[in-house]
Design a protein around this motif. Structure first.
Motif, PDB file in Angstrom:
ATOM      1  N   LEU A 189       0.827  -1.208   0.000  1.00 34.21           N
ATOM      2  CA  LEU A 189       0.000   0.000   0.000  1.00 34.21           C
ATOM      3  C   LEU A 189       0.862   1.259   0.000  1.00 34.21           C
ATOM      4  O   LEU A 189       0.550   2.244  -0.684  1.00 34.21           O
ATOM      5  N   CYS A 192       2.033   1.782  -3.400  1.00 38.96           N
ATOM      6  CA  CYS A 192       0.934   2.333  -4.215  1.00 38.96           C
ATOM      7  C   CYS A 192       0.803   3.840  -4.002  1.00 38.96           C
ATOM      8  O   CYS A 192       0.623   4.607  -4.961  1.00 38.96           O
ATOM      9  N   MET A 246      -5.919   5.968   2.699  1.00 37.51           N
ATOM     10  CA  MET A 246      -5.449   4.621   3.002  1.00 37.51           C
ATOM     11  C   MET A 246      -5.866   4.264   4.423  1.00 37.51           C
ATOM     12  O   MET A 246      -5.548   4.992   5.364  1.00 37.51           O
ATOM     13  N   LEU A 270      -7.760   2.819  -0.279  1.00 33.78           N
ATOM     14  CA  LEU A 270      -6.872   1.663  -0.262  1.00 33.78           C
ATOM     15  C   LEU A 270      -6.874   1.090   1.148  1.00 33.78           C
ATOM     16  O   LEU A 270      -6.808   1.845   2.133  1.00 33.78           O
TER      17      LEU A 270
END
Length: 420
Positions: A189, A192, A246, A270
């Motif tokens: 993550l 990302c 996130m 996310l």
């Protein structure tokens, strides 16, 4: 580590490098600079663990001694013991470093500290738990110098990366990364976020705890003791006009509900889930109480990942492929030439005689299309979802792992260890 190991480490450590092992805090440095066995033991254990690339340090009391174990590349190795009489001072030393209560011996405690190893700052997350033999300490080693926050360098294959990159560019929706504890979900993550971070987007993370500081990204730590839960922080975050959110982990209905609604109202979300398959992620949401049509409308991609141990390049050698590998390949959709190359490594001083050095990521990616969404809305089983996903081209974790064997990166035993 034994007492002799501590003295040997002291001899090997150059006297003119005072920052070989240093705690960030003057008061803690005074305590750890003492001549006590416990302080030296903890310092040398930390240094040794970082040098051996350990991800976790276990300090465990038994009825005979205090056992030290490291987790290296996903597996535990016993590194030594020390007399039980030193257990209490060693645990107290760990507590002092982590700003924990040294007088509390009943309730679990969690803390963290930063330790400089040869001028390199290394963060440690510390958990203390009372067992029937005494207090047990586990330290998670967070060495930024060893973490690669680049999607291209996590070991994922080109097809998976293409799907993830394509969906990271979408303005809203949800991307979920799943897998067992310690499989690198948070690292993925973070990678990302680094991929999509730019000056014109507002990115906020909600984590428990914050593992690494990401420049230019707003990171908020959850603190449930004061009512700062994932759900409450997420609500406040939505009032901060974020573009990308996130969520460290979705654990309950309330957090899942807010995350899904955020993804439907113009935010890219996310997050991670504790499931073992990409198809299992959407089923887990249904089990939490989220309506299937909401999942079908919000979810873009679900991914499940794991980590395989890589061969040590110094002692790797070609051998005859085992029959178990040929059998596994027959049961997969992979096509392999007859002249299959296979490798083994016996272990050497460069890999601490383990035969492995470092780990490689594998990931199965499910991109939700109209057919998968219809199956979700009709509440089809996970087995049915997986069957359709495979038919449409999704490669499973087992097949991704076998591809790493074909590439000469790992063994068939490692494939069976980490995949079903």
């Amino acid at each position: 580590m034994s007492e002799d190991d501590i003295h040997k480490k002291e001899k090997d450590t150059p006297k003119d490098t005072p920052d070989v092992g240093k705690i960030e805090d003057e008061q803690k440095n005074i305590i750890l600079a003492s001549d006590s066995y416990a302080a030296k033991f903890v310092q040398r254990t930390i240094l040794d663990a970082v040098e051996r690339r350990a991800s976790d340090i276990f300090i465990e009391p038994s009825d005979e001694n205090l056992r030290i174990r490291y987790r290296i590349d996903g597996l535990l190795y016993e590194m030594g013991t020390c007399p039980l009489k030193h257990a209490s001072p060693i645990v107290s030393c760990c507590k002092v470093m982590s700003n924990l209560d040294i007088a509390e011996h009943r309730f679990p405690q969690d803390g963290r500290f930063r330790f400089h190893v040869r001028s390199n700052p290394v963060d440690f997350r510390v958990s203390v738990l009372a067992t029937n033999m005494g207090e047990r300490v586990v330290m998670r080693v967070l060495d930024k110098s060893r973490v690669e926050l680049n999607l291209d360098r996590l070991g994922f294959d080109g097809d998976s990366l293409q799907i993830i990159r394509r969906n990271l560019k979408k303005p809203y929706g949800m991307i979920l990364v799943c897998g067992p504890t310690g499989c690198g979900k948070t690292t993925t993550l973070y990678a990302c976020l680094r991929y999509i971070d730019s000056i014109d987007v507002n990115i906020t993370t909600v984590e428990d705890p914050i593992e690494f500081q990401l420049p230019g990204i707003n990171q908020v730590a959850v603190n449930e003791e004061i009512g700062l839960t994932f759900a409450s922080v997420l609500r406040s975050t939505l009032r901060q006009d974020p573009d990308i959110i996130m969520v460290g982990e979705i654990r309950d209905f309330e957090t899942a509900d807010i995350a899904v609604k955020a993804s439907l109202t113009g935010h890219l979300v996310l997050s991670t889930l504790h499931t073992t398959t990409a198809t299992g992620a959407v089923v887990r949401f249904i089990n939490m109480g989220i309506e299937p049509f909401l999942i079908a409308s919000s979810c873009l991609v679900t991914a499940s990942q794991s980590l395989l141990r890589r061969f040590c390049s110094k002692c790797k050698e070609e051998v005859e492929p085992p029959e178990t590998l040929r059998e596994a390949l027959k049961n997969s959709s992979l096509s392999v030439s007859e002249h299959l190359k296979y490798y083994q490594s016996q272990g050497c001083r460069f890999c601490n005689n383990t035969g492995h050095s470092g780990r490689e990521g594998i990931i199965e990616v499910l991109e939700l299309d109209s057919e998968i969404r219809d199956l979700l809305i009709n509440k089809e089983s996970e087995g049915r979802l997986r069957e359709v996903a495979v038919r449409k081209g999704m490669r499973t974790l087992r097949e991704k792992a076998l591809m790493k064997v074909i590439e000469g990166i790992t063994t068939i035993e490692e494939v069976y260890r980490v995949t079903l």
